[in-house]
Write an enzyme that holds these catalytic residues in place. Structure first.
Site, PDB file in Angstrom:
ATOM      1  N   ASP A 137       0.874  -1.171   0.000  1.00  0.00           N
ATOM      2  CA  ASP A 137       0.000   0.000   0.000  1.00  0.00           C
ATOM      3  C   ASP A 137       0.909   1.218   0.000  1.00  0.00           C
ATOM      4  O   ASP A 137       1.595   1.490   0.991  1.00  0.00           O
ATOM      5  CB  ASP A 137      -0.891  -0.025   1.244  1.00  0.00           C
ATOM      6  CG  ASP A 137      -1.915   1.105   1.268  1.00  0.00           C
ATOM      7  OD1 ASP A 137      -1.690   2.120   0.588  1.00  0.00           O
ATOM      8  OD2 ASP A 137      -2.926   0.969   1.974  1.00  0.00           O
ATOM      9  N   TYR A 189      -7.875  14.915  -8.732  1.00  0.00           N
ATOM     10  CA  TYR A 189      -7.184  13.958  -9.600  1.00  0.00           C
ATOM     11  C   TYR A 189      -6.279  14.691 -10.592  1.00  0.00           C
ATOM     12  O   TYR A 189      -5.103  14.340 -10.751  1.00  0.00           O
ATOM     13  CB  TYR A 189      -8.211  13.108 -10.349  1.00  0.00           C
ATOM     14  CG  TYR A 189      -7.609  12.101 -11.301  1.00  0.00           C
ATOM     15  CD1 TYR A 189      -7.093  10.891 -10.834  1.00  0.00           C
ATOM     16  CD2 TYR A 189      -7.547  12.365 -12.671  1.00  0.00           C
ATOM     17  CE1 TYR A 189      -6.540   9.970 -11.707  1.00  0.00           C
ATOM     18  CE2 TYR A 189      -6.989  11.449 -13.553  1.00  0.00           C
ATOM     19  CZ  TYR A 189      -6.491  10.253 -13.062  1.00  0.00           C
ATOM     20  OH  TYR A 189      -5.936   9.335 -13.936  1.00  0.00           O
ATOM     21  N   ALA A 194      -4.981  17.633 -10.376  1.00  0.00           N
ATOM     22  CA  ALA A 194      -3.867  18.259  -9.664  1.00  0.00           C
ATOM     23  C   ALA A 194      -2.781  17.240  -9.341  1.00  0.00           C
ATOM     24  O   ALA A 194      -1.591  17.517  -9.476  1.00  0.00           O
ATOM     25  CB  ALA A 194      -4.374  18.922  -8.384  1.00  0.00           C
TER      26      ALA A 194
END
Length: 249
Positions: free
Chosen positions: A63, A156, A158
């Site tokens: 992750d 998103y 950015a």
């Protein structure tokens, strides 16, 4: 084989563009580490396909929002294959909502994957790349929307624009030892951008490019192979756009 005896680490590699890149790199002779999110593992079918490359392949849960996962992923890669010749920062999430309906928690979570994850994975991998006797490369997966922008997708857009900023900065900081480039795909048929479940309006917007179609993951993978291979030895700080002409720059 264009990538024989190289090692690539691909984040977000359990499906879509990341998986396609991993498979293509394996077919080109590269060792590949596929990192994936626990809640989104590789399918049984894909695990079967990868079995034929078991000597070249390592699958690692990672992750990219968690520092310890990133550090462990890099350590396992170096332990198994001794080097990282290509790092592909592909892991990403999207959030489609008006600005005023986007919470700061949603913004922070998106940035922690799309931007912070790429930043931290590179920060951890780069020291070993600089120590290697051969040159290496980093490929950041951005988006056409980094250039075009889109209503109700500001976070998103950015994050993907910021990846291009990182690409240019790192190219100046680490070249010629490490070449750093980006890929900004146009609409590509994946689970995140599935034309089969889109509303008519959404579909028309995505098809509004000169090629009048969605891209294929294999087309993005081919671009990544080029940027990782010696054929792109004079490319750094660049962003290639397999986008059907949606964004021209």
């Amino acid at each position: 084989m264009k990538l024989k005896n190289k090692t690539a680490l691909v984040t977000g590699a359990s499906r879509g563009i990341g998986l396609s890149i991993a498979k293509r790199f394996l077919s080109e002779g590269s060792n590949v580490v596929l990192s994936y999110l626990a809640k989104d593992p590789l399918s049984t079918e894909d695990l079967g396909i990868l079995q034929r490359y078991k000597e070249q392949c390592l699958i690692v849960e990672c992750d990219v929002r968690i520092n310890q996962h990133i550090e462990r992923c890099v350590e396992q890669t170096l332990s198994r294959f001794s080097s990282i010749d290509t790092l592909i920062n592909n892991a990403g999430v999207a959030h489609n909502a008006p600005l005023t309906e986007t919470t700061m928690d949603q913004f922070d979570d998106l940035m922690s994957v799309n931007l912070r994850g790429a930043f931290n994975m590179s920060r951890c991998a780069i020291p070993s790349m600089l120590e290697a006797t051969v040159s290496s490369s980093i490929i950041n997966i951005s988006s056409e929307l980094a250039y075009l922008g889109r209503a109700k997708n500001s976070a998103y857009c950015a994050s993907k624009a910021a990846l291009i900023g990182l690409t240019r900065s790192w190219a100046r900081e680490f070249s010629p030892k490490i070449r750093v480039n980006a890929i900004a795909p146009g609409p590509t048929s994946t689970r995140m951008c599935d034309p089969n479940i889109m509303h008519e309006e959404e579909l028309a917007m995505e098809l509004n490019n000169p090629m009048k179609r969605f891209g294929r993951c294999s087309e993005i993978a081919a671009t990544a192979v080029f940027l990782a291979s010696d054929e792109s030895s004079y490319f750094t700080g660049q962003c290639l756009g397999p986008n059907g002409g949606a964004a021209m720059y």
